[in-house]
Design an enzyme around this catalytic site. Structure first.
Site, PDB file in Angstrom:
ATOM      1  N   THR A 171      62.675  43.153 -17.031  1.00  0.00           N
ATOM      2  CA  THR A 171      62.418  43.059 -15.762  1.00  0.00           C
ATOM      3  C   THR A 171      63.867  43.039 -15.209  1.00  0.00           C
ATOM      4  O   THR A 171      64.738  42.974 -15.742  1.00  0.00           O
ATOM      5  CB  THR A 171      61.976  41.704 -15.782  1.00  0.00           C
ATOM      6  N   ARG A 199      47.121  43.814 -17.241  1.00  0.00           N
ATOM      7  CA  ARG A 199      47.663  42.953 -17.733  1.00  0.00           C
ATOM      8  C   ARG A 199      48.859  42.643 -16.572  1.00  0.00           C
ATOM      9  O   ARG A 199      49.538  43.488 -16.019  1.00  0.00           O
ATOM     10  CB  ARG A 199      48.307  43.121 -18.968  1.00  0.00           C
ATOM     11  N   THR A 222      63.272  36.362 -16.835  1.00  0.00           N
ATOM     12  CA  THR A 222      63.038  37.552 -17.591  1.00  0.00           C
ATOM     13  C   THR A 222      62.529  37.342 -19.110  1.00  0.00           C
ATOM     14  O   THR A 222      63.083  36.456 -19.687  1.00  0.00           O
ATOM     15  CB  THR A 222      64.153  38.833 -17.677  1.00  0.00           C
ATOM     16  N   GLY A 225      56.548  37.791 -21.118  1.00  0.00           N
ATOM     17  CA  GLY A 225      55.754  37.148 -19.958  1.00  0.00           C
ATOM     18  C   GLY A 225      54.875  36.314 -20.211  1.00  0.00           C
ATOM     19  O   GLY A 225      54.652  35.067 -19.289  1.00  0.00           O
TER      20      GLY A 225
END
Length: 314
Positions: A171, A199, A222, A225
């Site tokens: 990310t 997802r 980041t 997740g």
């Protein structure tokens, strides 16, 4: 002149391979300079984080926008969030397809709808209505990502085993405080290779992938997740800061809690309402860069901080 502006960016926390290291550093330095230019001209923290994240999305070395990866069906699903610390207004998009700058689209959700998050088909229809150009998958996916996807299809590796090897890219994000003392955060991602269709990770989830509140600070996260969502990492860090911890103490405390409690690793960038900032991570590497008072700082490896003077501080 009130507050001294600060901008910090990250390019994802993972085991960044050596061949990506230099480009990752260049990418975060370029993004932080672009975003900070907005703050120097008296611009808002919201605009600064958007510009910084757009620069990262446009850089194919990062997994967001033009560096996105393919899900299990072989297409790209993107997520992003942006949040205004003054009003707590937030805009987020999840599972959107074929849009090269998800963060700007998240801004549109914040500015042009009464909602916080739009997802999937509805979000894409709204993007069409706004005239946001859709780009072909080919434009968003690098050859490296395609090869990676083929490999994962072959071996059928799961998301968790992927993250444990930390080969997954992740990310990008930015946090800022502007001269008026207003704070903002933005986070954007191109997902996990071969993830299940539909997802959604932490990135667009308010309080997990990001949170900004003028009364405390701003965070962009980041990493793994699912772990980040379970501990609402961004908000957890601000909670520690409300209890009197510095950004660094708060970040370390929350990251270690996440590792201990749910065995997840990640990284964060944090700025406080007084302009103190930090970049911390429990993964092997995280590319980050920050600018405050004419000094650019950046790093990639644990404990590494490199300093460059950009200009004499006024």
């Amino acid at each position: 002149m009130g507050t001294k502006p600060v901008l910090v960016v990250h390019g994802g926390a993972w085991a960044i391979p050596d061949e990506f290291a230099e480009r990752s550093i260049l990418g975060v330095k370029n993004a932080v300079k672009n975003g900070f230019a907005v703050l120097e001209m008296g611009g808002s923290s919201m605009k600064a984080v958007e510009i910084a994240v757009r620069a990262l999305e446009d850089d194919a070395v990062f997994d967001a926008g033009h560096g996105a990866v393919l899900n299990a069906d072989g297409y790209v699903e993107l997520d992003a969030i942006i949040m205004n610390g003054k009003t707590l207004a937030a805009g987020a998009v999840s599972c959107i397809r074929n849009i090269s700058n998800p963060v700007t689209f998240a801004c549109s959700v914040l500015e042009k709808t009464p909602y916080v998050m739009l997802t999937g088909t509805g979000a894409n229809q709204f993007a069409e209505k706004l005239g946001i150009p859709q780009v072909p998958v080919e434009e968003l996916v690098t050859d490296h990502a395609k090869a990676e996807w083929e490999q994962y299809r072959k071996y059928k590796q799961t998301v968790k085993s992927l993250f444990n090897t930390e080969l997954v890219h992740d990310t990008v994000g930015a946090v800022a405080i502007d001269c008026e003392g207003n704070m903002a955060c933005a986070t954007s991602t191109g997902g996990i290779t071969n993830k299940m269709v539909g997802r959604v990770g932490d990135t667009p989830v308010i309080g997990s992938g990001g949170y900004a509140d003028n009364l405390v600070g701003a965070v962009s996260a980041t990493g793994h997740g699912e772990s980040i969502m379970k501990v609402t990492l961004a908000r957890l860090i601000l909670f520690h800061m409300e209890q009197g911890k510095t950004p660094e103490e708060a970040a370390d405390s929350a990251l270690h809690y996440m590792e201990r409690r749910v065995h997840g690793r990640g990284g964060v960038i944090v700025v406080s309402k007084t302009g103190e900032w930090t970049a911390r991570f429990t993964t092997k590497r995280m590319a980050w860069a920050g600018i405050k008072e004419g000094v650019l700082m950046y790093g990639l490896n644990p404990g590494e901080t490199i300093q460059e003077i950009i200009k004499p501080s006024k």
